[in-house]
Design a protein around this motif. Structure first.
Motif, PDB file in Angstrom:
ATOM      1  N   UNK A  23      39.780  48.551  81.228  1.00  0.00           N
ATOM      2  CA  UNK A  23      38.464  49.086  80.866  1.00  0.00           C
ATOM      3  C   UNK A  23      38.293  49.164  79.350  1.00  0.00           C
ATOM      4  N   UNK A  24      37.196  48.584  78.859  1.00  0.00           N
ATOM      5  CA  UNK A  24      36.867  48.627  77.443  1.00  0.00           C
ATOM      6  C   UNK A  24      35.532  49.364  77.287  1.00  0.00           C
ATOM      7  N   UNK A  25      35.561  50.633  76.906  1.00  0.00           N
ATOM      8  CA  UNK A  25      34.317  51.408  76.807  1.00  0.00           C
ATOM      9  C   UNK A  25      33.424  50.923  75.680  1.00  0.00           C
ATOM     10  N   UNK A  26      32.124  51.048  75.863  1.00  0.00           N
ATOM     11  CA  UNK A  26      31.171  50.653  74.828  1.00  0.00           C
ATOM     12  C   UNK A  26      31.185  51.632  73.662  1.00  0.00           C
ATOM     13  N   UNK A  27      31.503  52.880  73.966  1.00  0.00           N
ATOM     14  CA  UNK A  27      31.515  53.921  72.940  1.00  0.00           C
ATOM     15  C   UNK A  27      32.843  54.671  73.004  1.00  0.00           C
ATOM     16  N   UNK A  28      33.584  54.678  71.898  1.00  0.00           N
ATOM     17  CA  UNK A  28      34.895  55.318  71.869  1.00  0.00           C
ATOM     18  C   UNK A  28      34.829  56.793  71.454  1.00  0.00           C
ATOM     19  N   UNK A  29      33.652  57.297  71.146  1.00  0.00           N
ATOM     20  CA  UNK A  29      33.520  58.670  70.684  1.00  0.00           C
ATOM     21  C   UNK A  29      33.928  59.648  71.781  1.00  0.00           C
ATOM     22  N   UNK A  30      34.722  60.643  71.419  1.00  0.00           N
ATOM     23  CA  UNK A  30      35.184  61.687  72.343  1.00  0.00           C
ATOM     24  C   UNK A  30      35.978  61.117  73.515  1.00  0.00           C
ATOM     25  N   UNK A  31      36.617  59.991  73.295  1.00  0.00           N
ATOM     26  CA  UNK A  31      37.375  59.349  74.367  1.00  0.00           C
ATOM     27  C   UNK A  31      38.774  59.011  73.856  1.00  0.00           C
ATOM     28  N   UNK A  32      39.773  59.252  74.706  1.00  0.00           N
ATOM     29  CA  UNK A  32      41.153  58.898  74.366  1.00  0.00           C
ATOM     30  C   UNK A  32      41.535  57.677  75.196  1.00  0.00           C
ATOM     31  N   UNK A  33      41.747  56.578  74.516  1.00  0.00           N
ATOM     32  CA  UNK A  33      41.948  55.295  75.180  1.00  0.00           C
ATOM     33  C   UNK A  33      43.429  54.929  75.161  1.00  0.00           C
ATOM     34  N   UNK A  34      44.074  55.076  76.314  1.00  0.00           N
ATOM     35  CA  UNK A  34      45.501  54.813  76.445  1.00  0.00           C
ATOM     36  C   UNK A  34      45.746  53.860  77.618  1.00  0.00           C
ATOM     37  N   UNK A  35      44.889  52.853  77.755  1.00  0.00           N
ATOM     38  CA  UNK A  35      44.940  52.012  78.957  1.00  0.00           C
ATOM     39  C   UNK A  35      45.241  50.535  78.712  1.00  0.00           C
ATOM     40  N   UNK A  36      45.157  50.044  77.468  1.00  0.00           N
ATOM     41  CA  UNK A  36      45.345  48.601  77.264  1.00  0.00           C
ATOM     42  C   UNK A  36      46.380  48.287  76.184  1.00  0.00           C
ATOM     43  N   UNK A  37      47.239  49.237  75.896  1.00  0.00           N
ATOM     44  CA  UNK A  37      48.398  49.017  75.024  1.00  0.00           C
ATOM     45  C   UNK A  37      48.036  48.522  73.625  1.00  0.00           C
ATOM     46  N   UNK A  38      46.876  48.959  73.138  1.00  0.00           N
ATOM     47  CA  UNK A  38      46.527  48.678  71.748  1.00  0.00           C
ATOM     48  C   UNK A  38      47.308  49.609  70.832  1.00  0.00           C
ATOM     49  N   UNK A  39      47.392  49.244  69.571  1.00  0.00           N
ATOM     50  CA  UNK A  39      48.015  50.103  68.580  1.00  0.00           C
ATOM     51  C   UNK A  39      47.039  51.225  68.235  1.00  0.00           C
ATOM     52  N   UNK A  40      47.476  52.479  68.228  1.00  0.00           N
ATOM     53  CA  UNK A  40      46.539  53.568  67.941  1.00  0.00           C
ATOM     54  C   UNK A  40      46.165  53.690  66.468  1.00  0.00           C
ATOM     55  N   UNK A  41      46.843  52.937  65.623  1.00  0.00           N
ATOM     56  CA  UNK A  41      46.585  52.989  64.189  1.00  0.00           C
ATOM     57  C   UNK A  41      45.805  51.763  63.728  1.00  0.00           C
ATOM     58  N   UNK A  42      44.974  51.907  62.705  1.00  0.00           N
ATOM     59  CA  UNK A  42      44.234  50.742  62.192  1.00  0.00           C
ATOM     60  C   UNK A  42      45.183  49.757  61.536  1.00  0.00           C
ATOM     61  N   UNK A  43      44.716  48.533  61.283  1.00  0.00           N
ATOM     62  CA  UNK A  43      45.594  47.556  60.624  1.00  0.00           C
ATOM     63  C   UNK A  43      45.876  47.940  59.178  1.00  0.00           C
ATOM     64  N   UNK A  44      46.815  47.256  58.573  1.00  0.00           N
ATOM     65  CA  UNK A  44      47.164  47.487  57.175  1.00  0.00           C
ATOM     66  C   UNK A  44      45.916  47.492  56.295  1.00  0.00           C
ATOM     67  N   UNK A  45      45.850  48.386  55.310  1.00  0.00           N
ATOM     68  CA  UNK A  45      44.699  48.407  54.393  1.00  0.00           C
ATOM     69  C   UNK A  45      44.468  47.075  53.686  1.00  0.00           C
ATOM     70  N   UNK A  46      45.492  46.258  53.584  1.00  0.00           N
ATOM     71  CA  UNK A  46      45.335  44.960  52.922  1.00  0.00           C
ATOM     72  C   UNK A  46      44.516  43.976  53.763  1.00  0.00           C
ATOM     73  N   UNK A  47      44.403  44.252  55.048  1.00  0.00           N
ATOM     74  CA  UNK A  47      43.670  43.347  55.942  1.00  0.00           C
ATOM     75  C   UNK A  47      42.190  43.317  55.596  1.00  0.00           C
TER      76      UNK A  47
END
Length: 365
Positions: A23-47
């Motif tokens: 499941x990929x929600x349209x809005x991530x606000x107020x939602x904890x997404x722990x279902x598709x094994x994404x990294x919880x941190x943003x990519x490197x600032x250099x990206x």
């Protein structure tokens, strides 16, 4: 007007099942997404800067071989650039493997349960799938059954999904040595494990290793992956690859992310720390939990009356969803129907998960 366009579609296309992503929600606000094994941190600032710098070049085609990425990955793993190919996510590389090594006469093998995309890709080549079942939900590697599967191409996910189980390299080498097939070791989660199969490349010329930057490098939205193997196999995969298969911004994002080793190690450390806390939390509840080598954990819920099984797992899954916490529940297999899989999130996200689970335990009573 043509009334029924499906009559133009080959029957094998109409009869196949499409892959169903998490499941990929349209809005991530107020939602904890722990279902598709994404990294919880943003990519490197250099990206961000690397991607911004490519915007003015979007009128030009990208470098067709992603050569800078090939050179960087080869250098990081002490390989030659002829041993590296870049893909639009590791799924692209898995697809190339099926395209190159499977057809109506050449079967594809996989563990069951495992990554459900494998059969989807196989069906597009009109090939058949041979599924090697685990004996039980300890998910121990069935080496002999794999080597005797009689396939032309075998997908081995290590660490395994959805269990998180790590298969030792001695067993992997045993399979590579004994199977009369191309062995693809899908190492999507290898950066969270203790070892990988790269050292085996010198000893097994039928080995292909695929990696993704979606998990450990926080680039799930950019779709970048790579495969490493012998120059001969890479050349074959290159021959069936789409031209310009990775856009300019993704190439730049991947190069920046791979180059920022300090940021990568810092994010990895945080995820491993939270994974250890999660394992402790669930085992202290008395829940059967596999010691994971990935960025997720598979656990078997017990409700307040001591019950385990499909009903308890489904109850917890639905309860978490109602509380805006999304995890994964694989209800369609006997080895996973009593369990839920939880991606490792930030400390804040995981603490919210634990609090909600404790409430479920109390309310179930």
């Amino acid at each position: 007007m043509i009334k029924d366009v499906t009559r133009f579609v080959p029957p094998y296309i109409l009869s196949r099942c499409a892959y169903s992503p998490g499941y990929q929600p349209a809005n991530h606000k107020d939602l904890i997404k722990l279902n598709t094994n994404e990294n919880p941190f943003p990519p490197s600032p250099t990206v961000s800067d690397a991607v911004q710098n490519e915007i003015s070049n979007l009128h030009l085609y990208p470098e067709p071989y992603s050569q800078k990425l090939r050179d960087l990955i080869a250098s990081k793993h002490s390989l030659s650039e002829e041993q590296v190919i870049i893909g639009n996510g590791s799924d692209d590389l898995l697809n190339l493997c099926v395209r190159a090594f499977a057809d109506t006469n050449r079967m594809v093998g996989m563990l069951e349960p495992s990554y459900s995309l494998y059969p989807t890709l196989t069906s597009l080549q009109r090939s058949k799938v041979s599924k090697v079942e685990f004996l039980n939900d300890e998910f121990k590697l069935p080496v002999e059954e794999i080597t005797k599967s009689g396939v032309n191409l075998f997908f081995l996910t290590n660490p395994h999904a959805p269990s998180g189980r790590y298969f030792d390299q001695e067993s992997v080498f045993s399979i590579a040595s004994e199977i009369n097939a191309i062995l693809v070791v899908d190492e999507a989660y290898a950066d969270f494990s203790i070892e990988n199969s790269i050292p085996l490349l010198d000893k097994a010329n039928n080995l292909v290793i695929t990696r993704t930057l979606s998990k450990s490098y926080s680039l799930a939205g950019s779709r970048v992956g790579f495969a490493i193997s012998s120059p001969e196999i890479i050349s074959i995969l290159d021959s069936v690859r789409e031209v310009y298969n990775l856009d300019r911004m993704s190439q730049a994002a991947a190069f920046a992310a791979l180059s920022d080793v300090h940021y990568f190690e810092d994010c990895r450390r945080k995820i491993l720390e939270e994974r250890e806390k999660a394992y402790t939390f669930f085992t202290q509840l008395g829940w059967r939990t596999i010691e994971s080598h990935a960025n997720f954990i598979l656990t078997e819920p017990i409700n307040a009356t001591g019950q385990v099984g499909k009903k308890s797992a489904s109850s917890l899954f639905n309860y978490l969803e109602k509380n805006n916490i999304h995890v994964r529940y694989f209800h369609n297999h006997r080895l996973t129907e009593s369990k839920i899989r939880i991606s490792i999130g930030t400390e804040r996200q995981m603490n919210a998960l634990y609090q909600t689970i404790n409430k479920w335990c109390n309310e179930e009573s």
